[in-house]
Design a protein around this motif. Sequence first.
Motif, PDB file in Angstrom:
ATOM      1  N   SER A 130      18.080  86.558   3.391  1.00 32.39           N
ATOM      2  CA  SER A 130      18.266  88.507   3.928  1.00 32.39           C
ATOM      3  C   SER A 130      17.003  87.912   4.957  1.00 32.39           C
ATOM      4  O   SER A 130      17.334  88.608   6.049  1.00 32.39           O
ATOM      5  N   LEU A 131      15.992  87.684   4.368  1.00 32.52           N
ATOM      6  CA  LEU A 131      14.524  87.898   5.112  1.00 32.52           C
ATOM      7  C   LEU A 131      14.726  87.135   6.762  1.00 32.52           C
ATOM      8  O   LEU A 131      14.252  87.628   7.315  1.00 32.52           O
ATOM      9  N   GLN A 132      14.744  85.988   5.771  1.00 32.83           N
ATOM     10  CA  GLN A 132      15.176  84.626   7.457  1.00 32.83           C
ATOM     11  C   GLN A 132      15.527  85.006   8.044  1.00 32.83           C
ATOM     12  O   GLN A 132      15.832  84.652   9.627  1.00 32.83           O
ATOM     13  N   LEU A 133      17.274  85.404   7.392  1.00 32.32           N
ATOM     14  CA  LEU A 133      17.872  86.077   8.629  1.00 32.32           C
ATOM     15  C   LEU A 133      17.613  87.214   9.713  1.00 32.32           C
ATOM     16  O   LEU A 133      17.475  86.810  11.142  1.00 32.32           O
ATOM     17  N   LEU A 134      16.730  88.374   9.363  1.00 35.07           N
ATOM     18  CA  LEU A 134      16.160  89.047   9.759  1.00 35.07           C
ATOM     19  C   LEU A 134      15.131  88.768  10.472  1.00 35.07           C
ATOM     20  O   LEU A 134      14.759  88.880  11.712  1.00 35.07           O
ATOM     21  N   GLN A 135      14.327  87.933  10.518  1.00 37.08           N
ATOM     22  CA  GLN A 135      12.940  87.415  11.061  1.00 37.08           C
ATOM     23  C   GLN A 135      13.248  86.287  12.596  1.00 37.08           C
ATOM     24  O   GLN A 135      13.101  86.513  13.359  1.00 37.08           O
ATOM     25  N   ARG A 136      14.435  85.441  11.928  1.00 39.20           N
ATOM     26  CA  ARG A 136      15.426  84.743  12.980  1.00 39.20           C
ATOM     27  C   ARG A 136      15.891  85.604  14.326  1.00 39.20           C
ATOM     28  O   ARG A 136      15.724  85.500  15.461  1.00 39.20           O
ATOM     29  N   ALA A 137      16.570  86.584  14.116  1.00 39.97           N
ATOM     30  CA  ALA A 137      17.020  87.374  14.810  1.00 39.97           C
ATOM     31  C   ALA A 137      16.363  88.879  15.666  1.00 39.97           C
ATOM     32  O   ALA A 137      16.610  89.048  16.598  1.00 39.97           O
ATOM     33  N   SER A 192      20.163  82.734  16.901  1.00 37.47           N
ATOM     34  CA  SER A 192      19.106  82.830  18.056  1.00 37.47           C
ATOM     35  C   SER A 192      19.897  84.207  19.048  1.00 37.47           C
ATOM     36  O   SER A 192      21.190  83.389  19.353  1.00 37.47           O
ATOM     37  N   GLY A 193      19.165  84.702  20.057  1.00 34.39           N
ATOM     38  CA  GLY A 193      20.768  85.615  20.990  1.00 34.39           C
ATOM     39  C   GLY A 193      21.083  86.688  20.381  1.00 34.39           C
ATOM     40  O   GLY A 193      22.076  87.280  21.114  1.00 34.39           O
ATOM     41  N   VAL A 194      21.148  86.651  19.594  1.00 32.30           N
ATOM     42  CA  VAL A 194      22.218  88.060  18.672  1.00 32.30           C
ATOM     43  C   VAL A 194      21.613  89.456  19.200  1.00 32.30           C
ATOM     44  O   VAL A 194      20.394  89.775  19.236  1.00 32.30           O
ATOM     45  N   THR A 195      21.997  90.228  19.751  1.00 29.60           N
ATOM     46  CA  THR A 195      21.724  91.439  19.844  1.00 29.60           C
ATOM     47  C   THR A 195      21.937  92.490  18.969  1.00 29.60           C
ATOM     48  O   THR A 195      21.511  93.696  18.979  1.00 29.60           O
ATOM     49  N   ARG A 196      22.990  91.994  18.178  1.00 34.80           N
ATOM     50  CA  ARG A 196      23.754  93.386  16.953  1.00 34.80           C
ATOM     51  C   ARG A 196      24.245  92.757  16.184  1.00 34.80           C
ATOM     52  O   ARG A 196      24.799  91.725  15.943  1.00 34.80           O
ATOM     53  N   LEU A 197      23.199  93.010  14.566  1.00 31.63           N
ATOM     54  CA  LEU A 197      23.246  92.637  13.912  1.00 31.63           C
ATOM     55  C   LEU A 197      23.798  93.883  12.488  1.00 31.63           C
ATOM     56  O   LEU A 197      23.103  95.124  12.476  1.00 31.63           O
ATOM     57  N   VAL A 227      11.611  94.699  10.552  1.00 35.77           N
ATOM     58  CA  VAL A 227      12.336  95.302  11.357  1.00 35.77           C
ATOM     59  C   VAL A 227      11.832  96.178  12.015  1.00 35.77           C
ATOM     60  O   VAL A 227      11.669  96.184  13.033  1.00 35.77           O
ATOM     61  N   HIS A 228      10.275  96.453  11.007  1.00 32.77           N
ATOM     62  CA  HIS A 228       9.377  97.730  12.043  1.00 32.77           C
ATOM     63  C   HIS A 228       8.833  96.755  13.490  1.00 32.77           C
ATOM     64  O   HIS A 228       8.656  97.086  14.037  1.00 32.77           O
TER      65      HIS A 228
END
Length: 385
Positions: free
Chosen positions: A220-227, A203-208, A247-248
């Motif tokens: 990886s889906l959970q990671l994208l959803q949290r970020a 949470s709070g990440v701006t660049r992944l 992502v969309h």
Amino acid sequence: MDLECDICTERFDSAERLPKVLLCGHTACLQCLRRLPDSSCPTCRRNFNGPPEGLITNFILLKSEGVRLDSSPRCWCLDCRTAPSPRCWDEDHDVLPFKRALLRRQLQGKEPFNKALWLLLAAMVSLIEALYLLSEAMSTLYEVLRELLCASVYYTQSGCAGPSCSTDPTTPAAAPTPPEATLAVLDSQPAEAPPPRDAAGVSGVTRLVSVRCDEDPAWSLQLLQRAAPTLERLSVYHPREAHLRAVHDMPRLRRLAVHCNNAAAQLPQLPALPPGHAGLQWLRVCLLPRATTQSLLRAHGGTLEELELGVGTAGSDEWPRSCGDLHSLLQQTGLRALRRLVLLRRRAYSHEPAACSQQRAEVRRVLPGAEVLCGRCDRVREEEV
């Protein structure tokens, strides 16, 4: 029969002392005729026309002496440096077969060169062995580094080494994540060490960057959803439909690099952006299906300023390794804000210089306000996300 020249008293042979018959009927060897001050018979002084080489050869004399009739001598006298005569045999000269004598003459005086050549070859062999040992060492080092990085998920932010810096409940909570935090996922997790299921630390990440969706799709889906709420820059590899839709829907995403491993993958056509989406400014697309690529460009047509598109020139391969109607595809996407287009020409894509020039000219006609470059022809370096 006289087998010797009347002038030099040397025996006739088939080389320098070839018997030549003059118009007056006298015979003299070729070497003596060449030395004459004028074209006249040395015996009767009768003139003859033309060079001595053009006179008739007396083959009867040669045959009676047993001389070979070809132009090359069978043997060679190294002392006289000419074809051997009976005197060479009588005086025990160094007479060898012609080819062996020629080889010896070529090798004479070249011993220092041969020695230097052998030393150079030995040095080259030693260098090759050293390079081989160096390559083995580099390969070992690469494997060690890969093992260290393969299972790593590192997190850089102010005042904290990462979400795993403390798991003790008695430890004070870490400071809030700063807005410019970056999370890099390197090759996901190895098979023997499953990735952590708790992705709350993003949470709070701006660049992944370097998110591989094929290693562990659920994580990886959970990671994208949290970020998703704060993410502004993202690079993702081999997404499935759920990853692409996640992502969309990211509202603040401005820079995206998406790489697929198969352009024939079953990926959807993306709808228009949801309300509140800022829209992409920079996009790199490689090996996505054609319909998915076109829908992605259409969704961000109003905001996209820079596009790096992996596509080949016209050819017989399937999309995107070759494409003969790129201008038509881009015209239908409504790229109103685009100012720079880079056509990536990696190994997988076809590239013919003439076809490349024609393709770029066609694209410039439908995108008059954009700079159209070829990654290979113009040597454009790919940007980082």
